[in-house]
Design a protein around this motif. Structure first.
Motif, mmCIF file in Angstrom:
data_model
loop_
_atom_site.group_PDB
_atom_site.id
_atom_site.type_symbol
_atom_site.label_atom_id
_atom_site.label_comp_id
_atom_site.label_asym_id
_atom_site.label_seq_id
_atom_site.Cartn_x
_atom_site.Cartn_y
_atom_site.Cartn_z
ATOM 1 N N ARG A 255 1.811 4.978 0.873
ATOM 2 C CA ARG A 255 1.572 5.784 2.064
ATOM 3 C C ARG A 255 1.711 7.271 1.742
ATOM 4 O O ARG A 255 2.274 7.652 0.723
ATOM 5 N N HIS A 256 1.181 8.083 2.666
ATOM 6 C CA HIS A 256 1.372 9.529 2.595
ATOM 7 C C HIS A 256 2.384 9.899 3.675
ATOM 8 O O HIS A 256 2.115 9.776 4.873
ATOM 9 N N TYR B 98 -0.683 11.805 8.894
ATOM 10 C CA TYR B 98 0.235 11.193 7.932
ATOM 11 C C TYR B 98 0.575 9.775 8.376
ATOM 12 O O TYR B 98 0.539 9.443 9.568
ATOM 13 N N ASP B 99 0.941 8.944 7.413
ATOM 14 C CA ASP B 99 1.287 7.562 7.746
ATOM 15 C C ASP B 99 2.628 7.458 8.468
ATOM 16 O O ASP B 99 2.826 6.564 9.284
ATOM 17 N N HIS B 100 3.544 8.358 8.142
ATOM 18 C CA HIS B 100 4.808 8.415 8.872
ATOM 19 C C HIS B 100 5.419 9.796 8.699
ATOM 20 O O HIS B 100 5.181 10.467 7.684
ATOM 21 N N LEU C 4 8.070 -1.614 5.743
ATOM 22 C CA LEU C 4 6.764 -1.767 5.115
ATOM 23 C C LEU C 4 6.610 -3.165 4.517
ATOM 24 O O LEU C 4 5.540 -3.791 4.637
ATOM 25 N N LYS D 50 0.837 -1.199 0.000
ATOM 26 C CA LYS D 50 0.000 0.000 0.000
ATOM 27 C C LYS D 50 0.868 1.243 0.000
ATOM 28 O O LYS D 50 1.825 1.351 0.750
ATOM 29 N N HIS E 1 5.317 6.266 -3.208
ATOM 30 C CA HIS E 1 4.598 6.876 -2.088
ATOM 31 C C HIS E 1 4.370 8.367 -2.335
ATOM 32 O O HIS E 1 5.122 9.021 -3.061
#
Length: 384
Positions: A4-5, A227-229, A370, A2, A27
């Protein structure tokens, strides 16, 4: 996997390299920068009056032995060969740095060959110091009192705002002494300067359809949610609102002046004498020797303690700061979804090539996490 943002806080080398790597992996990346430009303290821009490429926050020369890092930065800019030859004014004379055979012979009024000079300096070294712990002990042990007091004592006191006997020996270990006439300040295989400046290089790194750059934007914990990270290259203590106190840095005041012609004949002239308030003068057109300019732009550098609102340059990392840093590291490791990177995020002095290397490794670590479905750590390189 997937997509990510990802939020990158800071558009210097750390943010640009990590952002580029993650964007190329598919990403979505947002890079938020508090200043009005990218490239951090490496920022360069043309002086409108003279056309000289100015290193706005002081001179930066790229040097490395890391083949991959050298190839990586050359993807985004044409690098021109550049050899950093630093001069120093001390006691009314100009000498070459680092201390080399020419410096030694000039200082002592001699014509010694390498082996004789090595023995001569050894005789002046304080061999009673078997385990140097301070800057001063390190200098006295390896180069003796005359060279130490002429070239290092006053300059160091100005640079760090502390007597050399209060500074760790590790600072001086970065300064070589050569028993040859080699006056190249660095000994790395690859040395150069981006032909069109560092800002153009970083802009090219960030030029990717998956990257959005937002300038003049300060990010705090609240703004980073969603945010994802987060990869954070700002000061680690600022992220936690300085809850445990402020980590100590030295900052620089630049006093700009200009002239016609050539002011000092070299890019960097250090000033060793303590009664001269500046540590060095940079003549910026000599940082681009492939260009020709009639006018010249120069900066005098005045170091001082870094206060709130100042730009932090050099982490001091004395005992009290290391204790505070350890507490901030403990807090950081208890938080999920953020990784601290770069000079400010890890409170370490980093050359540009090391910054790029650690950023590449950090991006690859994140992608591997990930793939495995494991958590990304707060640090990929320990600040301690």
């Amino acid at each position: 996997m997937k997509h990510r943002h990802i939020l990158l806080v800071g558009a210097s080398f750390s943010g640009a390299v990590i952002g580029r790597e993650l964007a190329e992996a598919g990403h979505r990346v947002t890079v938020a920068e508090a200043r009005s430009h990218v490239a951090g303290n490496c920022h360069t821009e043309r002086d409108p009056e003279t056309g000289v490429m100015v290193h706005i926050y002081g001179p930066h020369i790229f040097h490395t032995d890391d083949v991959e890092v050298w190839a990586y930065v050359n993807r985004f800019a044409q690098f021109r060969p550049y050899t950093n030859r630093v001069k120093i004014t001390a006691r009314g004379q100009v000498f070459s740095l680092p201390v080399n055979l020419h410096t030694i012979n000039q200082f002592f009024g001699s014509t010694m060959r390498p082996d004789a000079a090595r023995a001569f300096i050894a005789e002046r070294s304080d061999t009673s110091i078997t385990d140097p712990q301070t800057f001063e002990e390190q200098a006295l042990r390896f180069i003796g009192r005359e060279l130490y007091e002429t070239f290092f004592k006053g300059y160091t006191a100005k640079q760090w705002g502390r007597h050399p006997h209060d500074l760790p020996a590790s600072i001086l270990k970065r300064l070589p002494v050569r028993f040859s006439y080699d006056d190249n300040y660095f000994s790395h295989e690859f040395q150069g300067m981006p032909a069109h400046g560092y800002t153009a290089l970083v802009q090219t790194m960030l030029d990717h359809p998956n990257i959005e750059v937002v300038l003049n934007t300060t990010i705090d914990q609240a703004a980073a949610s969603g945010y994802d990270h987060v990869f954070y290259s700002g000061p680690i203590d600022a992220w936690f609102g300085h809850a445990l106190g402020r980590l100590a840095y030295r900052t620089l005041d630049f006093h700009r002046f200009s002239c016609e012609g050539d002011y000092q004949g070299c890019a960097v002239m250090n000033y060793a004498d303590k009664d001269i308030p500046w540590t060095r003068i940079t003549e910026h057109k000599h940082l681009s020797p492939w260009e020709s300019h009639e006018g010249s732009v120069l900066y005098r550098e005045h170091p001082r303690e870094c206060g709130p609102g100042d730009i932090p340059y050099y982490p001091i990392r004395l005992v009290t700061e290391k204790q505070m840093l350890a507490e901030y590291v403990e807090r950081a490791q208890a938080v999920r979804g953020i990784t601290f990177v770069g000079r400010l995020g890890t409170y370490r002095y980093l050359d540009m090539d090391v910054t790029v290397r650690e950023a590449l490794d950090t991006a690859r670590h994140y992608l591997a996490c990930l793939e495995r479905g494991t958590a990304m750590p707060a640090f990929t390189t320990s600040p301690l």
